[in-house]
Motif scaffolding. Sequence first.
Motif, PDB file in Angstrom:
ATOM      1  N   LEU A 136     -92.325  26.069  10.787  1.00 55.75           N
ATOM      2  CA  LEU A 136     -91.911  27.422  11.173  1.00 55.75           C
ATOM      3  C   LEU A 136     -91.771  28.321   9.969  1.00 55.75           C
ATOM      4  N   LEU A 137     -91.221  27.751   8.866  1.00 52.38           N
ATOM      5  CA  LEU A 137     -90.979  28.575   7.693  1.00 52.38           C
ATOM      6  C   LEU A 137     -92.256  28.951   6.965  1.00 52.38           C
ATOM      7  N   GLU A 155    -105.084  32.122   5.717  1.00 55.51           N
ATOM      8  CA  GLU A 155    -104.099  31.718   6.707  1.00 55.51           C
ATOM      9  C   GLU A 155    -103.589  30.313   6.407  1.00 55.51           C
ATOM     10  N   LEU A 156    -102.298  30.061   6.714  1.00 60.05           N
ATOM     11  CA  LEU A 156    -101.761  28.715   6.567  1.00 60.05           C
ATOM     12  C   LEU A 156    -101.482  28.156   7.956  1.00 60.05           C
ATOM     13  N   LEU A 157    -102.224  27.091   8.305  1.00 59.79           N
ATOM     14  CA  LEU A 157    -102.040  26.464   9.607  1.00 59.79           C
ATOM     15  C   LEU A 157    -101.181  25.222   9.434  1.00 59.79           C
ATOM     16  N   GLY A 158    -100.089  25.151  10.203  1.00 60.62           N
ATOM     17  CA  GLY A 158     -99.280  23.930  10.207  1.00 60.62           C
ATOM     18  C   GLY A 158     -99.824  22.986  11.258  1.00 60.62           C
ATOM     19  N   LEU A 160    -102.587  20.205  21.673  1.00 58.59           N
ATOM     20  CA  LEU A 160    -101.936  20.668  22.903  1.00 58.59           C
ATOM     21  C   LEU A 160    -101.872  22.182  22.939  1.00 58.59           C
ATOM     22  N   GLN A 161    -101.610  22.771  21.769  1.00 60.06           N
ATOM     23  CA  GLN A 161    -101.487  24.230  21.725  1.00 60.06           C
ATOM     24  C   GLN A 161    -101.598  24.714  20.292  1.00 60.06           C
ATOM     25  N   ILE A 162    -102.248  25.873  20.113  1.00 58.12           N
ATOM     26  CA  ILE A 162    -102.259  26.511  18.806  1.00 58.12           C
ATOM     27  C   ILE A 162    -101.733  27.924  18.979  1.00 58.12           C
ATOM     28  N   GLY A 163    -100.857  28.340  18.072  1.00 60.42           N
ATOM     29  CA  GLY A 163    -100.393  29.715  18.172  1.00 60.42           C
ATOM     30  C   GLY A 163     -99.390  30.028  17.089  1.00 60.42           C
ATOM     31  N   SER A 164     -98.945  31.284  17.041  1.00 57.87           N
ATOM     32  CA  SER A 164     -97.929  31.661  16.076  1.00 57.87           C
ATOM     33  C   SER A 164     -96.618  31.019  16.510  1.00 57.87           C
ATOM     34  N   PRO A 165     -95.667  30.902  15.576  1.00 60.11           N
ATOM     35  CA  PRO A 165     -94.374  30.326  15.942  1.00 60.11           C
ATOM     36  C   PRO A 165     -93.770  31.022  17.162  1.00 60.11           C
ATOM     37  N   ALA A 166     -93.898  32.320  17.212  1.00 57.25           N
ATOM     38  CA  ALA A 166     -93.303  33.047  18.342  1.00 57.25           C
ATOM     39  C   ALA A 166     -93.976  32.669  19.655  1.00 57.25           C
ATOM     40  N   ASP A 217     -92.222  18.009  10.148  1.00 60.27           N
ATOM     41  CA  ASP A 217     -90.967  18.747  10.189  1.00 60.27           C
ATOM     42  C   ASP A 217     -91.203  20.145  10.745  1.00 60.27           C
ATOM     43  N   MET A 218     -90.736  20.373  11.980  1.00 58.90           N
ATOM     44  CA  MET A 218     -90.985  21.658  12.627  1.00 58.90           C
ATOM     45  C   MET A 218     -90.366  22.813  11.849  1.00 58.90           C
TER      46      MET A 218
END
Lengths: 262, 502
Positions: free
Chosen positions: A202-203, A30-33, A217-223, A197-198
Motif C-alpha cells: 500500500l505504501l 510505475e511500481l506494481l506490487g 485475482l485482481q489488479i488495481g490501485s490501492p483505493a 506485506d500488504m
Amino acid sequence: MIELQNVWKSYDFGKTFAVSNMSLRVNRGELLGLIGESGCGKTSTLKMINRIEEPSSGDISVNGEDVRLQNPEQLRRNIGYVFQGIGLFPHYTVAENVCTVPQLLDWPSSAVLDRCRVVLDMVGLPAAQFADRFPSQLSGGQQQRVGVARALAAQPEVVLMDEPFGALDPITRADLQEEFKSIQRKLELTVIMVTHDMTEALLMADRIAVMRQGEVLQIGSPAELLNRPADPYVQKLMEMPKRRADRLEQILGGDVRLGAEG
Amino acid sequence: MEQLALLPEYFRGHLTLTIIALFLGVAISIPLGVWAAHSSSVKRPLLTLVSIIQTFPSVAILALVVAMLGGRIGSLPAIIALVLYCMLPIVRNTVTGLENIAEEVVTAARGIGMSPRQILTKVRIPLALPVIIAGIRTATVWTVGLATLSTLVGATSFGNYIFTGLQTRNLLSVTIGSLAAALMAVILDSLIGGLQWLVVNRNSELDMDRHKVVKAFVFSGLIAAVGLSGYSLMPDKEVDFIIGGKGFTEQYIIAGAIEEILQEAGFTTEQRVGLGSEVVFQATANNMIDVYLEYSGTVWTNLMSREDNPGRDTVMLEVGAYIAEEHGMANLAELGFQNLYALAMRREHAESLGIRSISDLKPFADGLVAGGDLEFFGRPEWVGLRDAYSIDFKEKLTFDTALMYTAIAEEQVDLIAAYTTDGRVAEFDLVILEDPLNAIPPYDGFLAVSGEAMGNRLFVESLSPLAGKISVEVMRDANRLVDVENLPVSAGVSYIREAIAK
Ligand SMILES: Nc1ncnc2c1ncn2[C@@H]1O[C@H](COP(=O)(O)OP(=O)(O)OP(=O)(O)O)[C@@H](O)[C@H]1O
Ligand SMILES: [Mg+2]
C-alpha cells in the motif's frame, strides 16, 4: 514497460501450473506490487520476465519488445533484479558484487567505481566502511541492501524485486522503502515488487496485483482494491493492515501510524 | 657415503616426474571435471573410467604404457602412467566442487546476465577452488609415492634407491629412498596446503600478516619446485652408450663392469638399471639401450614361447638368430655362466649319499624333503624335472628365499631349488646337482646389444673379450660379496674385473 499476455507456466509438463493465464501490464515509471500467499507463483512470474525461466505459453514483452527475440544475457543485464535468496557472490567483496553488472556491460572502470559508491550510499551502506567487506561479514539486512544496490548499479529502467526488504528491522525498512520510492519516482523506474506485506504494498505501489494459485485475482490501485474487492480473498487481504492498526490502537489506546508496522 | 652422492640426481629426477605429471594431470583433469559436472551423460562413464584406471596395479599400467609406446622407456612412459594415476582425485573433486555450489548463487549469476562461460569462470570455479585444490593435494601425495616405480621403466627417481636396495639387501639405501620420497611428499603437500589455505582465507582481512607469510612461503616454494624441474628438463648431456639392466644384484654388477670397460675405452656412458625384463628387451630392440645382460632361457621361453629343450648350444644359437632377425639385436658375447633354477644340497650330505646329479637322486627322493621359493613348485621347470626324471619328494615346502637357505643350513630340508649364481649357494657350501637329461632349459648369460651399438667397432672390440670369462663360481662369489657380505655393488664389480683380467 512490462507486458504479460496469457502467460502459463508449468514445471511438470502441464500437470500443475505455477502461473496460469496471467495477463498484466506495468506502465513506464510505475511500481506494481505483486502480493499473494507462498507458492502462488510470484517468483516464477519475475523469472519469466528476464528469461531465467521460459513460459510454457504466452507472450512477454519489455519496453515493447518480445523478450524471446532478445539475447537473454543482454536482456538480464538491462533489468535490475533483487533475488529472493539475495544470492550475493560469497567470493566477491561488497564493491565487486555491486559492480558486477556495470562490468559485464563494459563500463569504464572509473565510472564503475563512482557508481558503486553512489548506490552503496543510496542503500545506506557507506562505501568507506563496507566496500571491502565480504558478504559473510555482513548482517542479513546489510546483505539485502547490497542486493538492492547490485540491482540498481547499472542504472536499469526496469527493476524486478523479489521481497527486497524482508530481512530488515522496521525502522531501516521504512527508511529504505521511502528512499527507494523516491529514487523510483525520480528516475521513473518501471518496477515489479513482490511482497508478502500488504502495508508495504500500500505504501509503495502505484497499483497492486493480487495472485492466488497462479492466477491474478485482481489488479488495481490501492483505493480500487479497498473499495471494490473482486474476491473475498482480496477483501480479506486489504482489511489486514486496517485490522492490525485497529488492534494496536486498542492495545495501546493511542494513535498508531501504519508505516511503523513490521 | 656412496649412496648420498646420488641424491641430487635422484631428487631432480623424482621432482621433475612429479611436477610434470601433476601439471599435465591438472591441465587434463580440471576441464574433464568441468565437462562432467555439466553433462550427466559424461559424468558417470568418466568417473567410472578414472576409477578403473586407479584399480589397475601400477606396475601393470607402466608395462602397458611402455608396450603402447612401442617399447619406449624413460621419462615419457613414466609421466603418462603418473598422469593416468593422478586423474581420479582431481576429476572427482572438480565435479563435487562444482556441483556443491549454492543454487541461489548460480541463479543470481544467471539472473544478472552472466553468460554460461562467465558463470563458470567467475563464479563456479572460484567457489569450487578449495575443493579442487584438495583433490590436487591428494593427487600430489599419490604421485610422489608412485613416481618411485618409474625406476622400473628407466626413469630416474628415488625408486632407484629403493629397488637397488631391495635387490642388494641394502637397507640403508631403501631407507634413504623411502624417507626422501616421504619428505618430498610432505613438502609438496604443505605447499599446496598453503595454497588451499590462501584460497579459503582470501575473505578474511583479519589475518593479513599471516596471509603474507603463507603467500611468500607458498609462492617461493612452488616457484622453486617448478624452476628446479624446468631446469632438469634441459636435455641431458648426450652419452655414447646406455647400459641397461634388470633389477637384481648380478645385473647391477655386470652393468657396472660394462660401464667401467666402456669408459676406459673412452666412451661416455649412463646406466639404466632396475628395469623390468620385458622393458629392457624392448628398449634394446629400439636402440634406447645399447647393452645389457640377458639369459638365453628367458628369451627362449618368454619371447619365443618355446617349451622344448634341444640343448644348451642349440638354444643359444637359436636365441641369437631370433633376436637378430626379429629385433635387430645381437648376441655379442656369452659370458660363461648360467643362472637358472637348479636343485642344491649341502655338500657333505650329497657326498655321503653319493649324489652328483639329479639321476642319482632317484633312489632317495621319496624320503627327502625339498624346499622351494614361493613359485618354484608351480613353474614349468619343476614339472619338467619331475616328468623327465620321474621323481617326487616326500614333502615339498615353500619358503621366502632367505628363509629357504636358513632351512637347508639347519637341515630342516634336504635339498632346495636355488638360482645357480646365488651368492648364498657358496655361503652355505651347497652343491648344484647336474641335470644330465636337460630337463631345465639353459639360461646362459650373454650380452644383448642393440643394432646401433653393434655398428661401433671399438664398442664391440671392448666388450667381446668378456666372452667365456665369467664362470658360475665367479659370478656367485661376486653376488655373495653384495648379498651376503653387504658390500656395495662396486665391490662386486671389482671382483668381476679381476676375474676377467686373469
Ligand atoms: N524450478 C522449479 N521446479 C519445479 N517447481 C517449481 C520450480 N520453481 C517453482 N516451482 C513451483 O511453482 C510454484 C510457484 O513457485 P514460486 O516460487 O513462483 O512461488 P512464490 O509465489 O514466489 O512463493 P514464495 O512467496 O514462497 O516465494 C510452487 O508450487 C513451486 O513449488
Ligand atoms: Mg518467491
